[in-house]
Design a protein around this motif. Structure first.
Motif, PDB file in Angstrom:
ATOM      1  N   VAL A 186     -15.990   1.956   1.484  1.00 27.06           N
ATOM      2  CA  VAL A 186     -15.281   0.737   1.104  1.00 27.06           C
ATOM      3  C   VAL A 186     -15.306   0.615  -0.413  1.00 27.06           C
ATOM      4  CG1 VAL A 186     -15.300  -1.787   1.271  1.00 27.06           C
ATOM      5  CG2 VAL A 186     -15.848  -0.405   3.264  1.00 27.06           C
ATOM      6  N   GLY A 187     -14.152   0.361  -0.982  1.00 23.50           N
ATOM      7  CA  GLY A 187     -14.058   0.197  -2.433  1.00 23.50           C
ATOM      8  C   GLY A 187     -14.042   1.499  -3.195  1.00 23.50           C
ATOM      9  N   ALA A 188     -13.648   2.602  -2.526  1.00 28.11           N
ATOM     10  CA  ALA A 188     -13.712   3.911  -3.168  1.00 28.11           C
ATOM     11  C   ALA A 188     -12.348   4.495  -3.516  1.00 28.11           C
ATOM     12  CB  ALA A 188     -14.468   4.878  -2.262  1.00 28.11           C
ATOM     13  N   ALA A 189     -11.268   3.739  -3.444  1.00 24.40           N
ATOM     14  CA  ALA A 189      -9.955   4.263  -3.811  1.00 24.40           C
ATOM     15  C   ALA A 189      -9.895   4.391  -5.327  1.00 24.40           C
ATOM     16  CB  ALA A 189      -8.843   3.348  -3.309  1.00 24.40           C
ATOM     17  N   GLU A 190      -9.551   5.578  -5.791  1.00 22.52           N
ATOM     18  CA  GLU A 190      -9.523   5.839  -7.231  1.00 22.52           C
ATOM     19  C   GLU A 190      -8.523   4.942  -7.934  1.00 22.52           C
ATOM     20  OE1 GLU A 190      -8.858   9.844  -8.466  1.00 22.52           O
ATOM     21  OE2 GLU A 190     -10.126  10.618  -6.856  1.00 22.52           O
ATOM     22  N   GLY A 191      -8.948   4.346  -9.037  1.00 22.03           N
ATOM     23  CA  GLY A 191      -8.048   3.592  -9.882  1.00 22.03           C
ATOM     24  C   GLY A 191      -7.708   2.204  -9.394  1.00 22.03           C
ATOM     25  N   GLY A 220      -6.411   8.605   3.982  1.00 19.33           N
ATOM     26  CA  GLY A 220      -7.837   8.894   4.122  1.00 19.33           C
ATOM     27  C   GLY A 220      -8.717   7.663   4.185  1.00 19.33           C
ATOM     28  N   VAL A 221      -8.152   6.507   4.498  1.00 18.89           N
ATOM     29  CA  VAL A 221      -8.946   5.284   4.515  1.00 18.89           C
ATOM     30  C   VAL A 221      -9.959   5.275   5.656  1.00 18.89           C
ATOM     31  CG1 VAL A 221      -7.344   3.895   5.894  1.00 18.89           C
ATOM     32  CG2 VAL A 221      -8.850   2.785   4.254  1.00 18.89           C
ATOM     33  N   VAL A 222      -9.620   5.863   6.809  1.00 19.99           N
ATOM     34  CA  VAL A 222     -10.547   5.869   7.944  1.00 19.99           C
ATOM     35  C   VAL A 222     -11.677   6.849   7.625  1.00 19.99           C
ATOM     36  CG1 VAL A 222     -10.821   6.250  10.417  1.00 19.99           C
ATOM     37  CG2 VAL A 222      -8.679   5.315   9.535  1.00 19.99           C
ATOM     38  N   GLY A 223     -12.877   6.331   7.520  1.00 20.38           N
ATOM     39  CA  GLY A 223     -14.038   7.132   7.175  1.00 20.38           C
ATOM     40  C   GLY A 223     -14.373   7.114   5.692  1.00 20.38           C
ATOM     41  N   ARG A 224     -13.541   6.496   4.869  1.00 20.09           N
ATOM     42  CA  ARG A 224     -13.784   6.436   3.427  1.00 20.09           C
ATOM     43  C   ARG A 224     -14.723   5.272   3.119  1.00 20.09           C
ATOM     44  NH1 ARG A 224      -8.449   5.893   0.177  1.00 20.09           N
ATOM     45  NH2 ARG A 224      -8.585   3.700   0.755  1.00 20.09           N
ATOM     46  N   HIS A 265       0.828  -1.201   0.000  1.00 16.64           N
ATOM     47  CA  HIS A 265       0.000   0.000   0.000  1.00 16.64           C
ATOM     48  C   HIS A 265       0.866   1.256   0.000  1.00 16.64           C
ATOM     49  CE1 HIS A 265      -3.652  -2.318   0.897  1.00 16.64           C
ATOM     50  NE2 HIS A 265      -2.896  -3.034   1.726  1.00 16.64           N
ATOM     51  N   ALA A 266       0.266   2.362  -0.425  1.00 19.60           N
ATOM     52  CA  ALA A 266       0.951   3.650  -0.421  1.00 19.60           C
ATOM     53  C   ALA A 266       0.127   4.651   0.375  1.00 19.60           C
ATOM     54  CB  ALA A 266       1.151   4.153  -1.842  1.00 19.60           C
ATOM     55  N   LEU A 267       0.765   5.758   0.776  1.00 13.44           N
ATOM     56  CA  LEU A 267       0.066   6.803   1.522  1.00 13.44           C
ATOM     57  C   LEU A 267      -0.202   8.038   0.665  1.00 13.44           C
ATOM     58  CD1 LEU A 267       1.793   6.605   5.013  1.00 13.44           C
ATOM     59  CD2 LEU A 267      -0.471   5.817   4.357  1.00 13.44           C
ATOM     60  N   ASP A 302      -5.427   7.267  10.623  1.00 14.04           N
ATOM     61  CA  ASP A 302      -6.418   8.332  10.832  1.00 14.04           C
ATOM     62  C   ASP A 302      -5.738   9.678  11.039  1.00 14.04           C
ATOM     63  OD1 ASP A 302      -8.941   9.396  11.016  1.00 14.04           O
ATOM     64  OD2 ASP A 302      -9.185   8.888  13.135  1.00 14.04           O
ATOM     65  N   SER A 303      -4.518   9.682  11.599  1.00 12.58           N
ATOM     66  CA  SER A 303      -3.838  10.950  11.867  1.00 12.58           C
ATOM     67  C   SER A 303      -3.244  11.574  10.606  1.00 12.58           C
ATOM     68  CB  SER A 303      -2.725  10.728  12.895  1.00 12.58           C
ATOM     69  OG  SER A 303      -1.648  10.011  12.308  1.00 12.58           O
TER      70      SER A 303
END
Length: 173
Positions: free
Chosen positions: A110-115, A104-108, A89-91, A169-170
């Motif tokens: 599920v399955g919404a990462a672009e590309g 931004g994964v916390v609160g995003r 994974h990358a940040l 989350d931070s």
């Protein structure tokens, strides 16, 4: 060197020894066999009666709740745990590797990462990546979302999962 008679004596001695061991095994089974057949007696030789034994329930301590552990999570410890995640994974937003980017994964959703092409197993079990959902997923990804493409075996310690989620989350306000 060896004549026929010597070879016959050696083979006879080996066969005789094997016969003695087989007969000893048969005799010991006969002696120690219980009356119920070949099953060994599985009851205790004696039992100690304890007062108030009936109705006693065994309480399994599942440890602290995730919300309590997450409230005291250490972000710097989570940063150290991130090292195992960054192999896949990358940040950085939009920078997918083997797995989707996690900024931004916390609160995003599920399955919404672009590309990133998701397997579909994750969207069937959750709608949003809440800290609780991330905790359950990181504990056992294949058990939480059967059919997921994530090959990670999971984090066993609840404190480690809480620290990692707090770190993720931070990163985004």
């Amino acid at each position: 060197m060896f004549d026929t008679m010597t070879t016959t004596k050696i083979v006879g001695a080996l066969c005789g020894t094997l016969l003695v061991f087989l007969l000893a095994g048969w005799a010991s089974e006969t002696i120690y066999k219980t009356s119920s057949g070949s099953e060994h007696n599985k009851t205790q030789a004696y039992e100690i009666a304890v007062e108030g034994e009936e109705g006693t329930e065994v309480v399994v301590d599942e440890g602290p709740a995730f919300a309590e552990v997450y409230a005291t999570a250490d972000v710097s410890a989570g940063e150290g745990l991130w090292r195992t995640c960054r192999a896949c994974h990358a940040l950085e937003a939009g920078e997918n590797g083997t797995g989707p980017y996690l900024i931004g994964v916390v609160g995003r959703d599920v399955g919404a990462a672009e590309g990133y092409g998701y397997s579909g197993a994750l969207t069937a079990v959750a709608d949003v990546w809440t800290p609780e959902n991330l905790n359950l997923f990181l504990e056992n990804p294949k058990g939480y979302a059967p059919g997921t493409a994530m090959s990670y075996n999971g984090m066993r310690k609840i404190e480690d999962r809480a620290n990692l989620i707090a770190y993720l989350d931070s990163l985004d306000d």
